[in-house]
Enzyme design. Sequence first.
Site, mmCIF file in Angstrom:
data_model
loop_
_atom_site.group_PDB
_atom_site.id
_atom_site.type_symbol
_atom_site.label_atom_id
_atom_site.label_comp_id
_atom_site.label_asym_id
_atom_site.label_seq_id
_atom_site.Cartn_x
_atom_site.Cartn_y
_atom_site.Cartn_z
ATOM 1 N N MET A 112 -43.070 -6.634 50.252
ATOM 2 C CA MET A 112 -44.344 -7.334 50.093
ATOM 3 C C MET A 112 -45.018 -6.878 48.794
ATOM 4 O O MET A 112 -46.209 -7.065 48.609
ATOM 5 C CB MET A 112 -45.248 -7.088 51.296
ATOM 6 C CG MET A 112 -44.625 -7.649 52.578
ATOM 7 S SD MET A 112 -45.811 -8.097 53.834
ATOM 8 C CE MET A 112 -46.588 -6.538 54.146
ATOM 9 N N HIS B 49 -39.705 1.739 47.921
ATOM 10 C CA HIS B 49 -39.045 0.460 47.600
ATOM 11 C C HIS B 49 -37.957 0.666 46.545
ATOM 12 O O HIS B 49 -36.883 0.077 46.629
ATOM 13 C CB HIS B 49 -40.053 -0.532 47.015
ATOM 14 C CG HIS B 49 -41.150 -0.939 47.941
ATOM 15 N ND1 HIS B 49 -42.471 -0.605 47.742
ATOM 16 C CD2 HIS B 49 -41.120 -1.671 49.084
ATOM 17 C CE1 HIS B 49 -43.210 -1.112 48.706
ATOM 18 N NE2 HIS B 49 -42.426 -1.762 49.540
ATOM 19 N N GLY C 41 -36.287 -0.131 54.952
ATOM 20 C CA GLY C 41 -36.615 1.286 55.032
ATOM 21 C C GLY C 41 -36.811 1.744 56.478
ATOM 22 O O GLY C 41 -37.334 0.994 57.309
ATOM 23 N N ASP D 12 -40.438 1.694 58.455
ATOM 24 C CA ASP D 12 -40.759 0.708 59.489
ATOM 25 C C ASP D 12 -39.594 0.678 60.472
ATOM 26 O O ASP D 12 -38.811 -0.278 60.512
ATOM 27 C CB ASP D 12 -40.980 -0.663 58.854
ATOM 28 C CG ASP D 12 -42.194 -0.668 57.952
ATOM 29 O OD1 ASP D 12 -43.310 -0.530 58.468
ATOM 30 O OD2 ASP D 12 -42.017 -0.775 56.731
ATOM 31 N N ARG E 187 -49.994 0.978 51.648
ATOM 32 C CA ARG E 187 -51.334 1.116 52.226
ATOM 33 C C ARG E 187 -51.957 2.479 51.938
ATOM 34 O O ARG E 187 -53.145 2.676 52.197
ATOM 35 C CB ARG E 187 -51.295 0.870 53.743
ATOM 36 C CG ARG E 187 -51.033 -0.590 54.096
ATOM 37 C CD ARG E 187 -51.205 -0.859 55.587
ATOM 38 N NE ARG E 187 -51.218 -2.271 55.889
ATOM 39 C CZ ARG E 187 -50.169 -2.971 56.333
ATOM 40 N NH1 ARG E 187 -49.002 -2.390 56.516
ATOM 41 N NH2 ARG E 187 -50.284 -4.265 56.582
HETATM 42 O O1 PAF Z 1 -41.355 -4.289 55.323
HETATM 43 C C1 PAF Z 1 -41.954 -5.196 54.699
HETATM 44 O O2 PAF Z 1 -42.449 -5.004 53.584
HETATM 45 C C2 PAF Z 1 -42.081 -6.571 55.333
HETATM 46 O O3 PAF Z 1 -42.304 -6.492 56.689
HETATM 47 C C3 PAF Z 1 -40.883 -7.504 55.015
HETATM 48 C C4 PAF Z 1 -39.603 -6.971 55.634
HETATM 49 C C5 PAF Z 1 -40.721 -7.644 53.522
HETATM 50 C C6 PAF Z 1 -41.143 -8.891 55.613
HETATM 51 O O4 PAF Z 1 -42.279 -9.456 55.075
#
Ligand code: PAF
Length: 282
Positions: free
Chosen positions: A30, A37, A147, A150, A187
């Site tokens: 996102m 990332h 990752g 989550d 965040r």
């Molecule tokens: O983990 C995230 O950033 C989001 O949930 C994803 C997997 C890109 C889906 O919008």
Amino acid sequence: MKMVSTIAEMQRLADDLRCQGKRIGVVPTMGYLHEGHLSLIKIARQNADSIITTIFVNPTQFGPDEDFAKYPRDLDRDTKLAETAGTDILFVPSAEEMYRDDHFTYVTVEKLTDVLEGKARPMHFRGVTTIVTKLFNITKPHVAVFGQKDAQQAIVIERMIRDLNFDLRIIVAPIVRDNDGLAMSSRNVYLCQRERIESTVLSQSLRLAETLIAQGERKCSTVISEMTKLITTTSAKIDYVSIVDAETLREYITLPSGARVLISLAARFGTTRLIDNTIITV
Ligand code: PAF
């Protein structure tokens, strides 16, 4: 690095890559990219020939009272970071491109989404599995990297891949942490200085759980209560602290030996909700 914003162009490029025999790796994000990332992009590079990073703040995974509008965005910075980390194609569609006014179709994984984050954030996973399915159909990957930060999201997506026979492999990459232990998250920018200092208690509580279990503690209520005591020495308001099976997400009362368990938590510092977890084998 090529930037693409339409579904038609992205699908054409993905077809071309597949015709050339290239293995496609996708990293869905996102945006507001951080070291976490970038580690996913690097892992994708090691497992595929052409890397597509997607940036889309997906409205359908945010609840009405959540932070969709204020979710941090910085495309210029993200573009540079994504390229340096090894992205070949950056897919950045608009909300109108991804969701037409008459979008009626959603993908839902049952059971696994009723607990933990799914309980605290109803509809969240329906939004995630729907957008991830769309991104897979648009980027046509052989490999996708998510990752462990989550953890439930990764477990839900792996189940969706299995149940719906998606022809691709999911890689779950380790959590990247700041030097003081805080798990990297877009965040984290919401935290004020005091909250940022206090937030290290989350990873400390997970280390405490690991230590207690390594020392032989098997009663989940004892582990959870020790973690709770530690977290509540700060201003944090706990949403949940939980110990579940890392595949079925069923809660444990007593830990059986050999079990692979997910210890996870969510807590608020002021208005900022943070999550963290560890997966261990008992
Ligand atoms: O983990 C995230 O950033 C989001 O949930 C994803 C997997 C890109 C889906 O919008």
